[in-house]
Scaffold this motif. Structure first.
Motif, PDB file in Angstrom:
ATOM      1  N   ARG A  12       0.830  -1.210   0.000  1.00 19.11           N
ATOM      2  CA  ARG A  12       0.000   0.000   0.000  1.00 19.11           C
ATOM      3  C   ARG A  12       0.864   1.259   0.000  1.00 19.11           C
ATOM      4  NH1 ARG A  12      -4.279  -2.782   3.831  1.00 19.11           N
ATOM      5  NH2 ARG A  12      -2.682  -2.510   5.437  1.00 19.11           N
ATOM      6  N   LEU A  13       1.892   1.267   0.828  1.00 22.19           N
ATOM      7  CA  LEU A  13       2.752   2.445   0.924  1.00 22.19           C
ATOM      8  C   LEU A  13       3.584   2.630  -0.340  1.00 22.19           C
ATOM      9  CD1 LEU A  13       3.869   2.057   4.638  1.00 22.19           C
ATOM     10  CD2 LEU A  13       2.338   3.806   3.710  1.00 22.19           C
ATOM     11  N   TYR A  14       3.975   1.529  -0.952  1.00 26.38           N
ATOM     12  CA  TYR A  14       4.726   1.614  -2.208  1.00 26.38           C
ATOM     13  C   TYR A  14       3.873   2.258  -3.301  1.00 26.38           C
ATOM     14  CZ  TYR A  14       6.969   0.067  -6.523  1.00 26.38           C
ATOM     15  OH  TYR A  14       7.533   0.038  -7.775  1.00 26.38           O
ATOM     16  N   LYS A  15       2.618   1.875  -3.382  1.00 25.97           N
ATOM     17  CA  LYS A  15       1.742   2.387  -4.434  1.00 25.97           C
ATOM     18  C   LYS A  15       1.310   3.826  -4.198  1.00 25.97           C
ATOM     19  CE  LYS A  15       0.266   0.520  -7.480  1.00 25.97           C
ATOM     20  NZ  LYS A  15       0.789   0.509  -8.868  1.00 25.97           N
ATOM     21  N   VAL A  16       1.174   4.234  -2.939  1.00 24.42           N
ATOM     22  CA  VAL A  16       0.615   5.564  -2.666  1.00 24.42           C
ATOM     23  C   VAL A  16       1.591   6.679  -3.027  1.00 24.42           C
ATOM     24  CG1 VAL A  16       1.380   5.963  -0.272  1.00 24.42           C
ATOM     25  CG2 VAL A  16      -0.872   6.759  -1.010  1.00 24.42           C
ATOM     26  N   GLY A  32      -3.667   7.937   6.240  1.00 23.03           N
ATOM     27  CA  GLY A  32      -4.556   6.818   6.510  1.00 23.03           C
ATOM     28  C   GLY A  32      -3.832   5.491   6.366  1.00 23.03           C
ATOM     29  N   LEU A  33      -2.928   5.399   5.381  1.00 22.65           N
ATOM     30  CA  LEU A  33      -2.144   4.180   5.201  1.00 22.65           C
ATOM     31  C   LEU A  33      -1.071   4.052   6.276  1.00 22.65           C
ATOM     32  CD1 LEU A  33      -1.782   4.048   1.322  1.00 22.65           C
ATOM     33  CD2 LEU A  33      -3.539   3.066   2.794  1.00 22.65           C
ATOM     34  N   LEU A  34      -0.553   5.194   6.739  1.00 20.38           N
ATOM     35  CA  LEU A  34       0.374   5.157   7.875  1.00 20.38           C
ATOM     36  C   LEU A  34      -0.355   4.655   9.117  1.00 20.38           C
ATOM     37  CD1 LEU A  34       2.345   8.514   7.410  1.00 20.38           C
ATOM     38  CD2 LEU A  34       2.963   6.216   6.610  1.00 20.38           C
ATOM     39  N   LYS A  35      -1.596   5.055   9.247  1.00 22.04           N
ATOM     40  CA  LYS A  35      -2.410   4.577  10.375  1.00 22.04           C
ATOM     41  C   LYS A  35      -2.592   3.065  10.297  1.00 22.04           C
ATOM     42  CE  LYS A  35      -6.845   5.282  10.275  1.00 22.04           C
ATOM     43  NZ  LYS A  35      -8.190   5.914  10.352  1.00 22.04           N
ATOM     44  N   SER A  36      -2.813   2.546   9.089  1.00 20.42           N
ATOM     45  CA  SER A  36      -2.964   1.101   8.927  1.00 20.42           C
ATOM     46  C   SER A  36      -1.705   0.370   9.372  1.00 20.42           C
ATOM     47  CB  SER A  36      -3.282   0.764   7.466  1.00 20.42           C
ATOM     48  OG  SER A  36      -4.531   1.276   7.084  1.00 20.42           O
ATOM     49  N   LEU A  37      -0.544   0.881   8.967  1.00 16.34           N
ATOM     50  CA  LEU A  37       0.713   0.276   9.403  1.00 16.34           C
ATOM     51  C   LEU A  37       0.853   0.371  10.914  1.00 16.34           C
ATOM     52  CD1 LEU A  37       3.516  -0.953   8.999  1.00 16.34           C
ATOM     53  CD2 LEU A  37       4.363   1.345   8.446  1.00 16.34           C
ATOM     54  N   ALA A  38       0.488   1.517  11.471  1.00 11.35           N
ATOM     55  CA  ALA A  38       0.585   1.694  12.930  1.00 11.35           C
ATOM     56  C   ALA A  38      -0.263   0.665  13.664  1.00 11.35           C
ATOM     57  CB  ALA A  38       0.163   3.110  13.317  1.00 11.35           C
ATOM     58  N   THR A  39      -1.479   0.415  13.166  1.00  9.89           N
ATOM     59  CA  THR A  39      -2.351  -0.546  13.846  1.00  9.89           C
ATOM     60  C   THR A  39      -1.762  -1.958  13.765  1.00  9.89           C
ATOM     61  OG1 THR A  39      -3.704  -0.845  11.842  1.00  9.89           O
ATOM     62  CG2 THR A  39      -4.432   0.801  13.423  1.00  9.89           C
ATOM     63  N   ASN A  40      -1.143  -2.299  12.642  1.00  6.24           N
ATOM     64  CA  ASN A  40      -0.530  -3.628  12.519  1.00  6.24           C
ATOM     65  C   ASN A  40       0.709  -3.763  13.400  1.00  6.24           C
ATOM     66  OD1 ASN A  40      -2.311  -4.957  10.801  1.00  6.24           O
ATOM     67  ND2 ASN A  40      -1.362  -4.132   8.966  1.00  6.24           N
TER      68      ASN A  40
END
Length: 458
Positions: free
Chosen positions: A209-213, A274-282
Motif C-alpha cells: 500500500r505504501l509503495y503504491k501511494v 490513513g495508510l500510515l495509520k494502517s501500518l501503525a495498527t498492525n
C-alpha cells in the motif's frame, strides 16, 4: 544587534543571525513548542529555492551573479550548513509564511555574503530575488510532498526488511505447536510459525500500500503562486519550474494538472496518513502479540523467549521487560493521534487555501519517522526471539480445546461431557478421553495432533 525594517517598523536582530525581520517577529509571535522542522523538509525547501533561482537566471529575471549566489546558498541549506538558522516553529500561524520567509531571509543573507556584502545589507533580496515568482502557498506544499516522498521510500524499505525477518520466524517456528487463543481464551491448536506468518502477511499489505501511494503525492502546485492561478509569475516560469525542480533535486515530481485544486486541497495527505495509520495498527497488534506470547516468563504464556536487551527494573532483580515492543506500541499510538490531527486539519481548509498546511506536513513527516523507527527496532529485535517449545507443548496438552477435532468422530455433546467430567473429578482430561474411547493416551495424542505429534515428542 543589527536593525532591520520590514514595513511594520524597525526591529532588532542578533548580529550573527542569517534570518531577518519577518523571522524575528515570528519568534516573538509564536512561542516555541519544542518541535523542530524535519531536516528533509528543509532540504526539500532548499531544492525549491535553488530551482527557482536557477530558472530565473536562465530566463533572465535574475542576473547570473545573483542566481549563482542564491544557488550556492541553497546548496549550503540542502547540505545542512544553514539548517540551524531555520528557527521558526513548525506549527506557526500563517499557512507557513513565516517558515518560507525564514528560509528566504537566510538564503538572501548568505547569498549577500557570497557577493561580498554583510547580513542585513541584502544585495540579494529575500522577496524580490529569492522568492521571485513564488508564494508560500505553492512552495510549502511542494517542499512538504518532496520530503514525504523521500521518507516514504525509506519507510517502505524498512517495512520490507521487517516482513523478511517475520517470514524467517515463520519458517523457524513452523513445527512448534501451541494453543491458539480467541478473546484471550484457549482455542484450537496453531503453530508459532503460522502466527508469525500472519504477522508477515499483514506487514506485506502495508508495504504494498505504501509503495503504491507514492504515485499519489508526486503532483505539486509549484508555479501556482498564491491560489493556483499563477498570478504575478511569468508564464515561462510557471510552465518550466517543476521540470527544473525535478532535474535539480532528482525527485520525480510532476506538475499538477489543476494548480488551483492542488493549492487548496490537501486530501492526498489524509490518504497517505490513513495508510500510515494502517501500518501503525498492525505494528501495534504485532507488538502486543509478541508481549503476550513472551509474558511471564514463568507465570504467563511463556511460549516465546524474548531477547534480554536491557535490565527491566530498578527494584526487582533479574526482571526483563519487552521494551522494544513497548517502544513500537508508543510510536504507533502517537501516529494514531497524528492521524486525527492531520485529518482534522485537511478538512479545515477554507476556499482557496488550507492555512493548516504546516501541521499537516509536520505530523505526516513525524509519523513517517516514528513508524520507520518502530519497524527498525522490531527488525533488530525479532531475529533474537526464541521459541519455548516445552512451554508451548505444556500449554497445548493441558488445554481442553485440543479435543476439538474429536467432535468429528464422537460428537460435540460427548466431548463436552468428557470435559465436564474432567472438571468435576479433577482428573486429567487425557485419561478420561482415553478411558472413554478405549485408546492409549499416546495414540490419542498422535491422532489428535496428527503430523505435529512428532514435533511434540509424542
Amino acid at each position: 544587534m543589527r536593525v532591520e525594517n520590514d514595513g511594520l517598523g524597525n526591529i532588532e536582530i542578533p548580529e550573527e543571525a542569517y534570518w531577518g525581520a519577518h523571522t524575528q517577529r515570528a519568534l516573538k509571535n509564536f512561542h516555541n513548542t519544542g518541535e523542530k522542522l524535519d531536516k528533509e523538509f528543509i532540504r526539500a525547501y532548499g531544492y525549491v529555492k535553488k530551482a527557482a533561482a536557477s530558472l530565473n537566471g536562465k530566463l533572465g529575471f535574475l542576473s547570473r551573479e545573483k542566481s549563482d549566489a542564491i544557488c550556492k546558498a541553497c546548496d549550503e541549506l540542502i547540505n545542512g550548513a544553514l539548517s540551524g538558522q531555520i528557527v521558526v516553529d513548525p506549527l506557526s500561524g500563517g499557512a507557513g509564511t513565516s517558515i518560507n520567509m525564514n528560509i528566504n531571509e537566510v538564503i538572501a543573507n548568505r547569498a549577500t555574503e557570497i557577493l561580498g556584502g554583510k547580513k542585513g545589507e541584502y544585495l540579494v533580496h529575500p522577496l524580490d530575488d529569492v522568492n521571485k515568482f513564488q508564494s508560500t502557498n505553492d512552495t510549502f506544499p511542494t517542499a512538504g510532498k518532496m520530503a514525504v516522498i523521500v521518507l516514504l521510500k525509506e519507510l517502505v524499505s524498512t517495512v520490507e526488511r521487517l516482513q523478511a525477518v517475520l517470514q524467517e520466524k515463520e519458517k523457524e517456528f513452523w513445527s512448534v505447536m501451541k494453543p491458539g487463543r480467541t478473546q484471550l481464551m484457549d482455542a484450537v491448536p496453531i503453530s508459532l510459525g503460522q502466527e508469525f506468518g500472519a504477522m508477515a502477511e499483514a506487514i506485506s499489505r502495508d508495504r504494498w500500500r505504501l509503495y503504491k501511494v507514492e504515485e499519489r503525492i508526486r503532483t505539486v502546485n509549484l508555479g501556482g503562486t498564491a491560489i493556483g492561478t499563477g498570478i504575478a509569475a511569468d508564464k515561462r516560469f510557471v510552465l518550466s519550474i517543476v521540470n527544473e525542480l525535478r532535474n535539480i533535486s532528482g525527485i520525480r515530481v510532476a506538475k499538477a494538472e489543476n494548480l488551483i485544486d492542488a493549492t487548496q486541497n490537501m486530501d492526498v495527505f489524509a490518504e497517505i496518513h490513513g495508510l500510515l495509520k494502517s501500518l501503525a495498527t498492525n505494528l501495534l497488534k504485532i507488538s502486543n502479540d509478541i508481549r503476550l506470547l513472551g509474558s511471564g516468563p514463568n507465570a504467563g504464556f511463556g511460549e516465546l523467549e524474548l531477547p534480554k536487551v536491557q535490565a527491566g527494573s530498578s527494584i526487582m532483580p533479574g526482571k526483563i521487560n519487552p521494551v522494544v515492543p513497548e517502544y513500537s506500541i508508543q510510536m504507533a499510538i502517537s501516529v494514531l493521534a497524528h492521524d486525527v490531527a492531520v485529518n482534522f486539519a485537511v478538512s479545515s481548509g477554507n476556499l482557496e487555501l488550507n492555512p493548516f498546511v504546516p501541521l499537516i506536513v509536520h505530523y505526516t513527516l513525524k509519523s513517517l519517522r516514528f513508524l520507520a523507527n518502530a519497524a527498525k527496532s522490531l527488525e533488530r529485535y525479532i531475529p533474537e526471539i526464541k521459541a519455548n517449545k516445552d512451554k508451548a507443548q505444556e500449554n497445548l496438552l493441558k488445554s481442553e480445546t485440543v479435543f476439538t477435532p474429536m467432535i468429528t468422530a464422537y460428537g460435540y455433546e460427548r466431548v463436552q461431557k468428557w470435559i465436564k467430567r474432567s472438571h468435576e473429578e479433577r482428573k486429567d482430561i487425557w485419561e478420561i478421553a482415553a478411558e472413554e474411547t478405549e485408546t492409549k493416551i499416546s495414540e490419542l495424542k498422535a491422532k489428535l495432533l496428527g503430523k505435529h505429534s512428532t514435533g511434540l515428542g509424542l
